[in-house]
Enzyme design. Sequence first.
Site, short mmCIF file in Angstrom:
data_model
loop_
_atom_site.label_atom_id
_atom_site.label_comp_id
_atom_site.label_asym_id
_atom_site.label_seq_id
_atom_site.Cartn_x
_atom_site.Cartn_y
_atom_site.Cartn_z
N THR A 17 -8.84 -6.71 -15.87
CA THR A 17 -8.05 -7.09 -17.05
C THR A 17 -7.06 -6.01 -17.47
OG1 THR A 17 -9.83 -6.29 -18.46
CG2 THR A 17 -9.84 -8.63 -17.93
N GLY A 18 -7.07 -4.87 -16.78
CA GLY A 18 -6.09 -3.81 -17.08
C GLY A 18 -4.70 -4.21 -16.61
N LYS A 43 -16.49 -7.47 -20.81
CA LYS A 43 -15.70 -8.69 -20.96
C LYS A 43 -16.28 -9.84 -20.12
CE LYS A 43 -11.35 -6.58 -22.31
NZ LYS A 43 -9.95 -6.29 -21.98
N ILE A 96 -7.49 1.66 -4.68
CA ILE A 96 -6.07 1.98 -4.84
C ILE A 96 -5.89 3.26 -5.66
CG2 ILE A 96 -3.86 1.11 -5.75
CD1 ILE A 96 -5.02 -0.55 -3.39
N THR A 97 -6.82 3.52 -6.57
CA THR A 97 -6.71 4.63 -7.53
C THR A 97 -6.26 5.95 -6.92
OG1 THR A 97 -8.51 3.56 -8.71
CG2 THR A 97 -7.95 5.81 -9.39
N GLU A 98 -5.29 6.58 -7.57
CA GLU A 98 -4.81 7.89 -7.14
C GLU A 98 -5.32 8.94 -8.12
OE1 GLU A 98 -0.53 8.19 -6.92
OE2 GLU A 98 -0.61 10.30 -6.39
N TYR A 159 5.55 0.23 4.64
CA TYR A 159 6.49 -0.89 4.44
C TYR A 159 7.69 -0.69 5.35
CZ TYR A 159 3.93 -0.32 -0.01
OH TYR A 159 2.99 -0.09 -0.97
N GLU A 209 0.51 12.23 8.57
CA GLU A 209 1.29 13.27 7.91
C GLU A 209 0.58 14.60 8.06
OE1 GLU A 209 1.61 11.14 4.18
OE2 GLU A 209 -0.09 12.18 3.33
N HIS A 247 0.92 13.85 -1.79
CA HIS A 247 -0.46 13.47 -1.53
C HIS A 247 -1.36 14.71 -1.59
CE1 HIS A 247 0.94 9.72 0.87
NE2 HIS A 247 0.83 9.46 -0.41
#
Lengths: 292, 395
Positions: A17-18, A43, A96-98, A159, A209, A247
Amino acid sequence: MSVLVNKDSKVIVQGFTGKEGTFHAEQMIAYGTKVVGGITPGKGGSLHLDLPVFNTVEDAVIKTGADVSIIFVPPAFAADAIMEAANAGIKLIVCITEGIPVADMVNVKEYLKGTGSRLIGPNCPGVITAEQCKVGIMPGFVFKKGRIGIVSKSGTLTYEAADQVAKVGLGVTTAIGIGGDPIIGTTTREAVQLLMEDEETDAIVMIGEIGGGMEAEAARWIKEFGTKPVIGFIAGQTAPAGRRMGHAGAIVGGADDTAAAKMRIMSECGIHVVASPADIGITVAKVMSVVA
Amino acid sequence: MNIHEFQGKQILKSFGVGIQEGITADTPEAAVEAAKQLQAQTGTEWFVVKAQIHAGGRGKGGGVKLAKSIEDVKTISGNILGMTLVTPQTGPQGRFVHKVLIAQDVYYPGPNPTKEFYMSVLLDRSSGRNIIMYSTEGGMDIEEVAATHPDKIFKETVDPAVGLQGFQARRIAFNLGCSGEAFKSMVKFVTALYKAYDGTDSSMFEINPVLKTSDDKIIAVDAKVNLDDNALYRHPDYEAMRDLNEEDELEIEAKKHNLNYIRLEGNVGCMVNGAGLAMATMDMIKLAGGEPANFLDVGGTANAVTVEAGFRIILADPNVKAILVNIFGGIVRCDRVANGIVEAYKNLGNVNVPIIVRLQGTNAEEAKKIITDSGLKVFSATLLSEAADLVKKVL
């Protein structure tokens, strides 16, 4: 077959929900991903994007049969979220969190051993099987369906590679964004191996990399067990030693983790190494025409 | 985040790690006071004056000197404070010395010979575990030891489930050849050092040298402490140790705008979305005959405000002769980025270096049209190879 995810994958969103979770859940649904619900502690029982919200991953798994989870929770809580997903029996966890503290990831890596869960990331764009299922934040339209697999530490460079592959008339089976942190769940070698074993993939683009030894490890594995051509690129040929290039994992420590050293090892192991990122697509086309 | 030697030692001491004591000063007069105080505390007769900068190799550059009297402390501090210290790690431009550490002399005579060791704690990326790396060859460049005497470097891996165990600390002490009182001190030192590493969420400790004194104490004579930026939210007190004097002005400015910028020596500036693509773009500039002037990742949201801030930072570097903007628009639409670039360009006023804009992804064609129709002196490209050719052309 494709790897990791396909049209039948049942996906839940942690941090549903964020702002980020909501935006990307909508994008994934629009792409055709079977999103079956999400988790936001406290929630549970409500609906979000017309999908059920659960308090725990365990609840979500029981009620929806989810087998894939994507994590959008903030860095301070992300390690906990990964372990909760593994504890609930989720087979594929995409984080996904960085910005997760390295000390937290040392514990996560240990916790995941023997759980049967595979982690992709953290700090990654996710996984996409072209025109079937997107579990990530990548722009889906770039990934045209085809027979090239992609493994990459970087988001936009993935991409770029997919776009160049499409521009030479080829397409992608699955693209795996493994992430740019010092500790990640699935290594370059493991991701390459998955694509090597995939019947629908004819060649692999491997993008690395500076920093760490994963590309060298993958290259040595490819030399011994590889059955398909691999096209490789290493970002950071011009990066200075000792500076972290965006990174957390992209930092040259010793002589072995420079771009030059990795490119040399990859070449020696039979990988088609390109010096310029502009040449990824044409090199794939050349290699494929030789193979065909 | 890097911190100074004196800050690193403060942290180590708070975890019970033995250190070479010292007091900082930023004037020669304060240095004299520091020396007197230190003499009263430790009884030291001689002193070591150490420049406090975020770079190693200070001794080689003349930033670490022995003072055999309080008078010497004054003279030497006067020489070191305000000097631009050039070491193998600072680059030719060197670093201005704002502060010195007046430290006790720890090589005093005693019943036993002194001995220097090397010790670091860091993450082993291949196993995903922390390791303690150590060597009997202390006080020298560890890379040199690795090249000439790889057999003299030992590693101890820590199991994250249980932490460092007693047998491991003992093994380290035995391998370093410690016995008697020195053995006990070393076990205590190693145990406290790992506790400090773990408790501070550090990403690297390097103690070179670790010294066995003539009376068999084990202490850290130097301390290179690197804290994990991602974990600083858990340690606001360490965050306060950040020394902006040690950071590049443009890099500080970039941070305010949430831009990830690193200044380099070249002549072609670049602005890119994503760290990997940014590094790849720098590589492409080099292959096209230029040298990258910077790394700049504008992140996921390349809008007019961030693009303008990025341009300002790049243009503040007088070496920049051309700028390459490389944005792969996925979720961000290229036409929006193009409008942002045009707006930023107009706001900047007088831009007298050529700008190459390469936009690819969603609405790339519309974006190219916006750039071309703007009437600005901006070269437009959609393919990466076209952008590379344009870099060659403008240089």
